[in-house]
Design a protein around this motif. Structure first.
Motif, PDB file in Angstrom:
ATOM      1  N   GLU A   1      -2.258  14.736  -4.608  1.00 18.38           N
ATOM      2  CA  GLU A   1      -3.263  13.707  -4.313  1.00 18.38           C
ATOM      3  C   GLU A   1      -2.632  12.446  -3.740  1.00 18.38           C
ATOM      4  OE1 GLU A   1      -5.411  12.993  -7.890  1.00 18.38           O
ATOM      5  OE2 GLU A   1      -6.301  15.005  -7.959  1.00 18.38           O
ATOM      6  N   GLU A   2      -1.539  11.998  -4.357  1.00 14.09           N
ATOM      7  CA  GLU A   2      -0.870  10.781  -3.885  1.00 14.09           C
ATOM      8  C   GLU A   2      -0.225  10.996  -2.522  1.00 14.09           C
ATOM      9  OE1 GLU A   2      -1.045   7.832  -5.133  1.00 14.09           O
ATOM     10  OE2 GLU A   2      -2.137   8.403  -6.918  1.00 14.09           O
ATOM     11  N   SER A   3       0.289  12.204  -2.273  1.00 15.12           N
ATOM     12  CA  SER A   3       0.874  12.518  -0.967  1.00 15.12           C
ATOM     13  C   SER A   3      -0.195  12.507   0.116  1.00 15.12           C
ATOM     14  CB  SER A   3       1.556  13.895  -1.002  1.00 15.12           C
ATOM     15  OG  SER A   3       2.607  13.921  -1.931  1.00 15.12           O
ATOM     16  N   ALA A   4      -1.369  13.068  -0.191  1.00 13.74           N
ATOM     17  CA  ALA A   4      -2.475  13.081   0.762  1.00 13.74           C
ATOM     18  C   ALA A   4      -2.925  11.655   1.069  1.00 13.74           C
ATOM     19  CB  ALA A   4      -3.645  13.896   0.199  1.00 13.74           C
ATOM     20  N   ARG A   5      -2.958  10.818   0.038  1.00 12.24           N
ATOM     21  CA  ARG A   5      -3.329   9.408   0.218  1.00 12.24           C
ATOM     22  C   ARG A   5      -2.313   8.695   1.112  1.00 12.24           C
ATOM     23  NH1 ARG A   5      -3.373   5.033  -4.749  1.00 12.24           N
ATOM     24  NH2 ARG A   5      -3.653   3.168  -3.506  1.00 12.24           N
ATOM     25  N   LEU A   6      -1.044   9.016   0.913  1.00 16.54           N
ATOM     26  CA  LEU A   6       0.031   8.415   1.702  1.00 16.54           C
ATOM     27  C   LEU A   6      -0.064   8.836   3.167  1.00 16.54           C
ATOM     28  CD1 LEU A   6       2.493   6.593   1.218  1.00 16.54           C
ATOM     29  CD2 LEU A   6       3.843   8.650   0.827  1.00 16.54           C
ATOM     30  N   ILE A   7      -0.309  10.117   3.413  1.00 17.84           N
ATOM     31  CA  ILE A   7      -0.435  10.632   4.776  1.00 17.84           C
ATOM     32  C   ILE A   7      -1.629   9.997   5.483  1.00 17.84           C
ATOM     33  CG2 ILE A   7      -0.983  12.697   6.141  1.00 17.84           C
ATOM     34  CD1 ILE A   7       0.629  14.290   4.001  1.00 17.84           C
ATOM     35  N   SER A   8      -2.753   9.898   4.762  1.00 17.20           N
ATOM     36  CA  SER A   8      -3.953   9.281   5.329  1.00 17.20           C
ATOM     37  C   SER A   8      -3.710   7.820   5.701  1.00 17.20           C
ATOM     38  CB  SER A   8      -5.107   9.384   4.330  1.00 17.20           C
ATOM     39  OG  SER A   8      -6.261   8.734   4.819  1.00 17.20           O
ATOM     40  N   LEU A   9      -3.005   7.110   4.824  1.00 16.20           N
ATOM     41  CA  LEU A   9      -2.697   5.703   5.067  1.00 16.20           C
ATOM     42  C   LEU A   9      -1.814   5.543   6.300  1.00 16.20           C
ATOM     43  CD1 LEU A   9      -2.646   2.720   4.219  1.00 16.20           C
ATOM     44  CD2 LEU A   9      -0.782   3.276   2.654  1.00 16.20           C
ATOM     45  N   ILE A  10      -0.779   6.371   6.404  1.00 14.97           N
ATOM     46  CA  ILE A  10       0.132   6.299   7.556  1.00 14.97           C
ATOM     47  C   ILE A  10      -0.611   6.644   8.848  1.00 14.97           C
ATOM     48  CG2 ILE A  10       2.171   7.364   8.620  1.00 14.97           C
ATOM     49  CD1 ILE A  10       3.298   7.642   5.744  1.00 14.97           C
TER      50      ILE A  10
ATOM     51  N   GLU B   1       0.820  -1.212   0.000  1.00 13.57           N
ATOM     52  CA  GLU B   1       0.000   0.000   0.000  1.00 13.57           C
ATOM     53  C   GLU B   1       0.854   1.262   0.000  1.00 13.57           C
ATOM     54  OE1 GLU B   1      -3.159   0.266  -0.422  1.00 13.57           O
ATOM     55  OE2 GLU B   1      -3.684  -1.842  -0.319  1.00 13.57           O
ATOM     56  N   LEU B   2       2.005   1.221   0.675  1.00 11.87           N
ATOM     57  CA  LEU B   2       2.897   2.383   0.699  1.00 11.87           C
ATOM     58  C   LEU B   2       3.630   2.548  -0.626  1.00 11.87           C
ATOM     59  CD1 LEU B   2       4.490   2.080   4.262  1.00 11.87           C
ATOM     60  CD2 LEU B   2       2.795   3.742   3.515  1.00 11.87           C
ATOM     61  N   LYS B   3       3.963   1.435  -1.250  1.00  9.59           N
ATOM     62  CA  LYS B   3       4.730   1.481  -2.489  1.00  9.59           C
ATOM     63  C   LYS B   3       3.941   2.099  -3.636  1.00  9.59           C
ATOM     64  CE  LYS B   3       7.517  -1.408  -5.581  1.00  9.59           C
ATOM     65  NZ  LYS B   3       7.959  -2.777  -5.901  1.00  9.59           N
ATOM     66  N   THR B   4       2.642   1.847  -3.687  1.00  9.73           N
ATOM     67  CA  THR B   4       1.819   2.330  -4.801  1.00  9.73           C
ATOM     68  C   THR B   4       1.849   3.853  -4.943  1.00  9.73           C
ATOM     69  OG1 THR B   4       0.378   0.391  -4.599  1.00  9.73           O
ATOM     70  CG2 THR B   4      -0.471   2.262  -5.851  1.00  9.73           C
TER      71      THR B   4
END
Length: 236
Positions: A61-70, A27-30
């Motif tokens: 967008e991808e950074s926001a997704r990454l922050i939300s996931l973390i 999930e982090l790699k994507t």
């Protein structure tokens, strides 16, 4: 001397940890791969000036997704270590539900979904912001996986010494074989749709862990291609 040891629970725990680590890495790699690819094109000067804004938007967008996931991963870890649930006080699940529904009303309108709540006062011992997380995650999922012109009905009531919260939607439904698995981290019924919406499959896992720490139950009451209903039962 013959010693027998049942290691089923330990093996199950180790298997779940391995799966969790694998899923987290994937999930982090994507999003990181997407960010790297776009930024590499920008750095090499391959992008036309008029296209820079669009590429920058992708990185955002991808950074926001990454922050939300973390954030979700850290939250799940804290819950698992019992470092979040503080001293419980008297809260009204009905009031918390109304506030959560109000905050999600705009998102429901954007998705062309009717969101409403009905019920009565349901007083219990708990932590207000943690209970809010239960309601918010369930309602957000119901909106996200709904159909255009669909609806989400949230009901709160007191029943036989329990506070009962149900979230009924007209969405894609949950197949019977997946109804137990949806509460495990990173599990998604429709993976392609979840990825398109930015979902990582942690919302229901968070709900399940919070409910467990409140000595409650969460389960799928009904589900079909016309929608599903998830219920939370918490002791008063």
């Amino acid at each position: 001397i013959l010693i027998l040891m049942d290691v089923t629970e330990r093996e199950h725990g180790e298997r779940m940890r391995r799966e969790f680590t694998s899923n987290v890495s994937h999930e982090l790699k994507t999003p990181l791969t997407s960010i790297y690819g776009v930024s590499d094109m920008l750095a090499s000067g391959m992008v036309k000036p008029e296209d820079v804004k669009g590429f920058a938007g992708t990185i955002k967008e991808e950074s926001a997704r990454l922050i939300s996931l973390i954030d979700d991963i850290m939250r799940l870890s804290q819950l698992d270590e019992n470092t979040v649930i503080q001293e419980k006080g008297v809260i009204d699940l009905w009031e918390i539900t109304q506030e959560a529904v109000m905050r999600l009303s705009r998102k429901a309108q954007e998705n062309d979904v009717e969101l409403k709540c009905v019920g009565t006062s349901a007083v219990m011992k708990g932590v207000d912001y943690v209970a809010d997380e239960i309601v918010y995650n369930l309602c957000e999922n119901a909106i996200k996986y709904n159909k255009k012109g669909g609806s989400v009905t949230v009901t709160v009531r007191s029943e036989a010494g329990r506070c009962v919260l149900t979230v009924k939607d007209t969405g894609i439904g949950i197949p019977p074989e997946y109804q137990e698995k949806i509460f495990t981290p990173f599990f998604r019924v429709d993976k392609s749709r979840s990825r398109a919406m930015g979902g990582a499959g942690l919302g229901l896992a968070l709900v399940s862990e919070i409910v467990r720490q409140h000595n409650g139950q969460v389960k799928v009451l009904e589900s079909s291609k016309k929608g599903s209903m998830i219920a939370i039962m918490l002791p008063v």
